[in-house]
Design an enzyme around this catalytic site. Structure first.
Site, short mmCIF file in Angstrom:
data_model
loop_
_atom_site.label_atom_id
_atom_site.label_comp_id
_atom_site.label_asym_id
_atom_site.label_seq_id
_atom_site.Cartn_x
_atom_site.Cartn_y
_atom_site.Cartn_z
N GLU A 246 0.85 -1.19 0.00
CA GLU A 246 0.00 0.00 0.00
C GLU A 246 0.88 1.24 0.00
O GLU A 246 1.96 1.26 0.58
CB GLU A 246 -0.95 0.03 1.19
CG GLU A 246 -0.29 -0.06 2.55
CD GLU A 246 -1.29 0.02 3.69
OE1 GLU A 246 -1.64 1.15 4.10
OE2 GLU A 246 -1.72 -1.04 4.17
N GLU A 300 -12.44 7.57 4.55
CA GLU A 300 -13.02 6.88 5.71
C GLU A 300 -13.43 7.94 6.73
O GLU A 300 -12.69 8.25 7.65
CB GLU A 300 -12.01 5.91 6.30
CG GLU A 300 -11.59 4.82 5.32
CD GLU A 300 -10.51 3.93 5.89
OE1 GLU A 300 -10.84 2.83 6.35
OE2 GLU A 300 -9.34 4.34 5.90
N LYS A 303 -13.15 7.42 10.61
CA LYS A 303 -11.90 6.95 11.18
C LYS A 303 -11.35 7.99 12.15
O LYS A 303 -11.28 9.17 11.83
CB LYS A 303 -10.89 6.69 10.06
CG LYS A 303 -9.65 5.93 10.49
CD LYS A 303 -8.81 5.56 9.28
CE LYS A 303 -7.62 4.71 9.67
NZ LYS A 303 -6.81 4.32 8.48
N GLU A 309 -5.87 10.95 8.06
CA GLU A 309 -6.25 9.53 8.13
C GLU A 309 -7.60 9.26 7.50
O GLU A 309 -7.89 8.13 7.11
CB GLU A 309 -6.24 9.06 9.58
CG GLU A 309 -4.87 8.85 10.16
CD GLU A 309 -4.09 7.78 9.41
OE1 GLU A 309 -4.59 6.65 9.28
OE2 GLU A 309 -2.98 8.07 8.93
#
Length: 433
Positions: A246, A300, A303, A309
């Site tokens: 990733e 996300e 999150k 993030e």
């Protein structure tokens, strides 16, 4: 982190991640990826059955993952067989499962129970897959670059001593024996500062010099990959393949943070795609190809933690792009072996060097372009654009190829003020660009 998926087009391969947060959209996601993008692989951080089932009868291959908590049970033959029976057998081969990852960044977990059971669990799961008739499915585990003790100079990097003998040598033995890859998660984003931003983001920079190999690195990803390779080679495993498990760049971060925006995310992802699709490898691994997963498919929003993030996504929930990443069908640009551009790009404009630029600067421009996603075989001896054999012509080819592969924006033809965009095609004879 969230999930990834790969793309393959005219030699291009990149991958994205897909998380279980999008179960309700899984069928739509699978259809979108297959019909609208060049992605041909998806990596999951778990083995959610709804998502695995959604990719049945598609051309997309999945990488699925066990949880960290599964590792103790996987050590036993019975535990591994049960995991395969529950998470692979019901779906394969209708869903193309290509790899199973055992946990995620276990060596950085600090849990010695998991760390020392990791390789036995990998062996046991591999044996269970073979016993079930699934020989084609590879087994690996992803690693954070913190497994390196020293990587400031890529050529001197080595693994942390405490893990090298007890975990990493047995693991690399396993990878060699099973022809499975060593999976690493390199993130230049987490290692840049304002002074190294361009170096991390595939933008023009003066590079970092490895005083031992005399190699000047012009992008941080190459340096990170060569550091992993050096550590592997140092203990005798330079032949084991490396997969980029990733990597990516966020579109939003804390207020005032330099280098985070949709434009910077596009610069990194498109530079990455150019890099891994070029087939050039890295300075210490020339010609090596890297299976690569881009983090992540969607943001996300729930999150916790820093703003960044939550903002790594390539697409919004309605599948519109967050930025211009060249992963959509009909959009990818590739520099052909004979110098011609294939698909995409603004027609009728070319990037060329200004008159009066010194030979040293022209050569520097060539070096920079050819080490950042441009296939320069055409201007090497015997190539279609080798003639006329002079720096001005070769620089025009390299600079224009860089301009086209990086979105044909005026900034990608700047070359510190030595390039400019022209409506006149400067190519001659066989050299079509």
């Amino acid at each position: 982190m969230a999930p990834l998926a790969p793309l393959q087009k005219m030699g291009l391969r990149a991958l994205l991640l897909l998380s279980s947060a999008v179960v309700a959209l899984s069928i739509g996601v699978a259809s979108f990826l297959e019909t609208k993008t060049d992605i041909d692989r998806v990596k999951l951080f778990d083995a959610n059955p709804d998502i695995i089932r959604a990719f049945a009868n598609t051309a997309i291959s999945l990488t699925i993952s066990t949880t960290n908590g599964d590792i103790p049970n996987l050590v036993s033959r019975e535990g591994a067989a049960a995991w395969v029976a529950n998470h692979v057998a019901p779906f394969y081969p209708a869903t193309k499962i290509g790899m199973v990852l055992v946990g995620n960044e276990i060596l950085m977990s600090g849990d010695n129970n998991l760390i020392y059971k990791l390789v036995p669990a990998m062996r046991s799961l591999h044996n269970a897959l073979i016993a079930a008739g699934f020989r084609q499915i590879r087994v690996s585990t992803p690693h954070y670059l913190g497994i390196l003790a020293n990587s400031e100079q890529p050529s001197t990097a080595r693994f942390r001593y405490g893990w090298q003998k007890s975990v990493l040598i047995p693991m690399l033995n396993f990878h060699r024996a099973t022809k499975s890859p060593f999976v690493v998660n390199p993130y230049p984003y987490f290692n840049y500062n304002p002074q190294t931003l361009n170096y991390a983001n595939f933008r023009r920079n003066s590079g970092i010099f490895d005083k031992y190999t005399k190699i000047r690195y012009t992008n941080m990803l190459d340096a990170q990959l060569d550091a992993i390779y050096s550590a592997m080679k140092r203990i005798g495993y330079g032949d084991v393949q490396i997969v980029i498990g990733e990597t990516g760049w966020p579109t939003q971060a804390e207020p005032g943070q330099v280098g985070v925006s949709p434009d910077y995310a596009a610069s990194y992802v498109n530079g990455l795609i150019n890099k891994v699709s070029s087939g050039r490898g890295t300075p210490l691994m020339p010609g090596r190809k890297f299976e690569t997963y881009i983090f992540a498919l969607f943001n996300e929003n729930l999150k916790p933690g820093p703003i960044a993030e939550r903002n790594w996504g390539l697409f919004r929930p309605d599948f519109t792009p967050m930025y211009n990443a060249r992963i959509m069908k009909g959009q990818v640009q590739v520099v052909g072996r004979r110098g011609g551009m294939r698909r995409g790009g603004r027609r009728g404009s070319w990037c060329v060097p200004r008159a009066g630029v010194s030979p040293a600067v022209l050569q520097n421009n060539i070096n920079y372009a050819c080490s950042n996603g441009v296939d320069c075989h055409a201007i090497q001896a015997g190539g279609a654009c080798f003639a006329p054999n002079n720096l001005q012509a070769h620089a025009a080819y390299a600079m224009n190829a860089y301009y086209r592969t990086h979105g044909q924006q005026p900034s990608t033809c700047n070359f510190a003020g030595t390039g400019f965009v022209t409506p006149r095609n400067p190519s001659r004879g066989l050299c079509r660009f």
